[in-house]
Write a protein that holds these residues in place. Structure first.
Motif, PDB file in Angstrom:
ATOM      1  N   ARG A 166      -2.861  -6.979  -3.036  1.00 49.90           N
ATOM      2  CA  ARG A 166      -2.534  -7.902  -1.950  1.00 49.90           C
ATOM      3  C   ARG A 166      -2.449  -7.173  -0.617  1.00 49.90           C
ATOM      4  NH1 ARG A 166       2.479  -9.219  -0.182  1.00 49.90           N
ATOM      5  NH2 ARG A 166       3.476  -8.499  -2.106  1.00 49.90           N
ATOM      6  N   MET A 167      -1.907  -5.956  -0.634  1.00 52.23           N
ATOM      7  CA  MET A 167      -1.723  -5.209   0.609  1.00 52.23           C
ATOM      8  C   MET A 167      -2.957  -4.397   0.999  1.00 52.23           C
ATOM      9  SD  MET A 167       2.199  -3.873   0.085  1.00 52.23           S
ATOM     10  CE  MET A 167       2.284  -3.254   1.771  1.00 52.23           C
ATOM     11  N   ARG A 168      -3.701  -3.903   0.020  1.00 57.12           N
ATOM     12  CA  ARG A 168      -4.897  -3.091   0.264  1.00 57.12           C
ATOM     13  C   ARG A 168      -6.022  -3.631  -0.620  1.00 57.12           C
ATOM     14  NH1 ARG A 168      -1.554  -2.118   3.366  1.00 57.12           N
ATOM     15  NH2 ARG A 168      -0.666  -0.102   3.999  1.00 57.12           N
ATOM     16  N   PRO A 169      -6.630  -4.755  -0.239  1.00 58.13           N
ATOM     17  CA  PRO A 169      -7.625  -5.415  -1.103  1.00 58.13           C
ATOM     18  C   PRO A 169      -8.828  -4.553  -1.447  1.00 58.13           C
ATOM     19  CG  PRO A 169      -7.591  -6.390   1.108  1.00 58.13           C
ATOM     20  CD  PRO A 169      -6.393  -5.509   1.005  1.00 58.13           C
ATOM     21  N   GLN A 183      15.090  -1.963 -13.286  1.00 59.18           N
ATOM     22  CA  GLN A 183      13.980  -1.378 -14.017  1.00 59.18           C
ATOM     23  C   GLN A 183      12.793  -1.138 -13.092  1.00 59.18           C
ATOM     24  OE1 GLN A 183      14.232  -0.507 -17.291  1.00 59.18           O
ATOM     25  NE2 GLN A 183      16.363  -1.190 -17.128  1.00 59.18           N
ATOM     26  N   ASP A 184      11.942  -0.146 -13.475  1.00 65.95           N
ATOM     27  CA  ASP A 184      10.729   0.140 -12.739  1.00 65.95           C
ATOM     28  C   ASP A 184      11.041   0.405 -11.262  1.00 65.95           C
ATOM     29  OD1 ASP A 184       8.837  -0.210 -14.951  1.00 65.95           O
ATOM     30  OD2 ASP A 184       9.456  -2.305 -14.874  1.00 65.95           O
ATOM     31  N   ILE A 185      10.070   0.200 -10.414  1.00 61.17           N
ATOM     32  CA  ILE A 185      10.244   0.373  -8.981  1.00 61.17           C
ATOM     33  C   ILE A 185      10.897  -0.878  -8.431  1.00 61.17           C
ATOM     34  CG2 ILE A 185       9.013   0.669  -6.802  1.00 61.17           C
ATOM     35  CD1 ILE A 185       6.888   2.225  -8.375  1.00 61.17           C
ATOM     36  N   GLY A 221     -11.703  -1.472 -10.278  1.00 60.21           N
ATOM     37  CA  GLY A 221     -10.897  -1.184  -9.104  1.00 60.21           C
ATOM     38  C   GLY A 221      -9.985   0.001  -9.326  1.00 60.21           C
ATOM     39  N   ILE A 222      -9.956   0.935  -8.355  1.00 59.71           N
ATOM     40  CA  ILE A 222      -9.148   2.142  -8.534  1.00 59.71           C
ATOM     41  C   ILE A 222      -7.655   1.825  -8.573  1.00 59.71           C
ATOM     42  CG2 ILE A 222     -10.882   3.620  -7.456  1.00 59.71           C
ATOM     43  CD1 ILE A 222      -9.086   3.659  -4.948  1.00 59.71           C
ATOM     44  N   VAL A 223      -7.271   0.637  -8.106  1.00 64.13           N
ATOM     45  CA  VAL A 223      -5.863   0.261  -8.108  1.00 64.13           C
ATOM     46  C   VAL A 223      -5.276   0.245  -9.514  1.00 64.13           C
ATOM     47  CG1 VAL A 223      -6.323  -2.217  -8.289  1.00 64.13           C
ATOM     48  CG2 VAL A 223      -4.216  -1.434  -7.187  1.00 64.13           C
ATOM     49  N   PRO A 243       9.708  -5.437  -9.478  1.00 62.19           N
ATOM     50  CA  PRO A 243      10.561  -5.574 -10.664  1.00 62.19           C
ATOM     51  C   PRO A 243       9.821  -6.036 -11.914  1.00 62.19           C
ATOM     52  CG  PRO A 243      10.981  -7.345  -9.097  1.00 62.19           C
ATOM     53  CD  PRO A 243      10.118  -6.344  -8.392  1.00 62.19           C
ATOM     54  N   ASP A 244       8.654  -6.660 -11.751  1.00 61.35           N
ATOM     55  CA  ASP A 244       7.893  -7.088 -12.940  1.00 61.35           C
ATOM     56  C   ASP A 244       6.952  -5.998 -13.430  1.00 61.35           C
ATOM     57  OD1 ASP A 244       5.964  -7.092 -10.980  1.00 61.35           O
ATOM     58  OD2 ASP A 244       5.369  -9.193 -11.250  1.00 61.35           O
ATOM     59  N   GLY A 245       6.914  -4.853 -12.738  1.00 60.62           N
ATOM     60  CA  GLY A 245       6.090  -3.735 -13.170  1.00 60.62           C
ATOM     61  C   GLY A 245       4.612  -3.856 -12.852  1.00 60.62           C
ATOM     62  N   ASP A 246       4.178  -4.946 -12.203  1.00 57.93           N
ATOM     63  CA  ASP A 246       2.766  -5.153 -11.901  1.00 57.93           C
ATOM     64  C   ASP A 246       2.439  -4.533 -10.544  1.00 57.93           C
ATOM     65  OD1 ASP A 246       0.171  -5.983 -11.656  1.00 57.93           O
ATOM     66  OD2 ASP A 246       0.557  -8.118 -12.033  1.00 57.93           O
TER      67      ASP A 246
END
Length: 378
Positions: free
Chosen positions: A230-233, A214-216, A254-256, A220-223
């Motif tokens: 974490r990678m681009r704070p 499921q998802d990407i 946050g735009i994230v 796998p949890d879709g978050d």
């Protein structure tokens, strides 16, 4: 082995040598689709080798559930290969997958784009690197479990949609090259999913009832936001929300947390109509919002084109995997929609078709808003 009505014969694979002298490499993710592809390939009488990509380090893989190419999936692929009596190899592509797919995914979010990581994966480790590995093994075919069809016309291989429209995966394979397609084969492209599962159950494969990923796969949890933060704070820095006239109408966290076309999470009061994210300005940490009509797009400039078919003018285009193709005109790399489209954003893939045939595609770099008063889709 499957019944005669769905069995893949060696001649179906269109390999120009006797089966006893042929070698087939099968890309195996550990799911039911690639396992049945291996089952059908093994039934042809050719030598078959299963290959699984390890895309996560061992510690991460052990913790993942619902993602392909993780710890349990590698084990399942090995079990299927043992059941079929074929060889199985595991290739460590963790670093290449991180650099080529996960890092690019995070970068796109940080730039306010809408990424399509499955297309990136297929253009990189899934097809490019596997194709090279299959050539190193002197393989005559590289088989995958994708729901697409390879059709040869006038001596040239074409890529067509999967027979089952609910499962068609051609959108994610637009980056396939002619050289890759010469080697690739898709034995389940003619089948519906229910029949694929029935074949797996009939053959006693342990993955027959295994749920689809499921998802990407790497989220796998879709978050998605948690991974990107974490990678681009910098993407979780708060900022302004402005309307189309530049007036501040709120703030965001946050735009994230946002993509173009999103309404949920804006929390803007006092507007007489629903507002949507129309544009993301990452350098200013700003969201631009407007009514649904402001999302109407008349054209999209597309870059990094890949062509499997002819560079035609009048075509059908998909800008999302689950959307219906719409009529458009190609003009020097720009797609001009016959009617305004919604949900079109930089970072997405624009994939071009002629009926069932995939002609090519590329990445959307920029969009042009429909003129006021233009006919808008519902």
């Amino acid at each position: 082995m499957p019944g005669k009505d769905v069995a893949v014969t060696f001649s179906d694979l269109q390999i120009p040598k006797p089966a006893a002298a042929a070698r087939i490499v099968v890309a195996m993710s550990g799911g039911v689709d690639s396992s049945v592809a291996a089952l059908l390939a093994a039934g042809t009488g050719a030598e078959v080798i299963g290959v699984t990509l390890q895309l996560y380090d061992h510690g991460e893989a052990a913790k993942r559930s619902g993602a392909c190419c993780a710890g349990q999936d590698i084990f399942d692929a090995a079990q299927v290969c043992e059941k079929l009596g074929i060889a199985h190899y595991v290739l460590d592509y963790e670093s290449r997958f991180r650099e080529g797919v996960i890092e690019r995914f995070a970068d796109d979010y940080a730039r306010g784009r809408t990424p399509v990581p499955c297309s990136l994966c297929n253009q990189g480790v899934k097809f490019t690197d596997l194709h090279a590995f299959a050539r190193e093994l002197d393989a005559d075919a590289l088989v995958t479990g994708h729901y697409v069809r390879r059709v040869v016309k006038d001596g040239k291989a074409e890529l067509h949609k999967g027979r089952d429209p609910a499962r068609d995966q051609s959108y994610f394979l637009y980056g396939t090259t002619d050289e890759q397609l010469d080697l690739l084969r898709f034995p389940i492209g003619e089948l519906p999913k229910a029949e694929v599962r029935a074949l797996a159950a009939e053959a006693g494969l342990i993955v027959a009832a295994k749920p689809d990923s499921q998802d990407i796969c790497f989220v796998p949890d879709g978050d998605y936001a948690r991974l990107v933060k974490r990678m681009r704070p910098e993407t979780e820095a708060p900022g302004e929300i402005v309307d189309l006239a530049g007036r501040v109408v709120g703030t965001h966290r946050g735009i994230v947390h946002f993509t173009v076309g999103q309404r949920r999470g804006l929390e803007i009061g006092g507007s007489p109509e629903p507002l949507y994210v129309v544009r993301i300005e990452p350098d200013e940490k700003r969201l631009v919002v407007g009514p649904k009509q402001a999302l109407a797009i008349s054209e999209a400039r597309v870059g990094s084109w890949n062509w499997l078919g002819e560079d035609q003018r009048e075509v059908e285009v998909k800008v999302r995997s689950l959307s219906r193709p719409v009529r458009a005109r190609l003009d020097d790399g720009t797609i001009r929609f016959h009617k305004p489209e919604f949900g079109v954003a930089p970072g997405q893939a624009a994939v071009v078709y002629e009926g069932e045939r995939l002609l090519g595609g590329g990445w959307i770099e920029e969009t042009g808003a429909a003129e006021a008063g233009a006919e808008l889709a519902a």
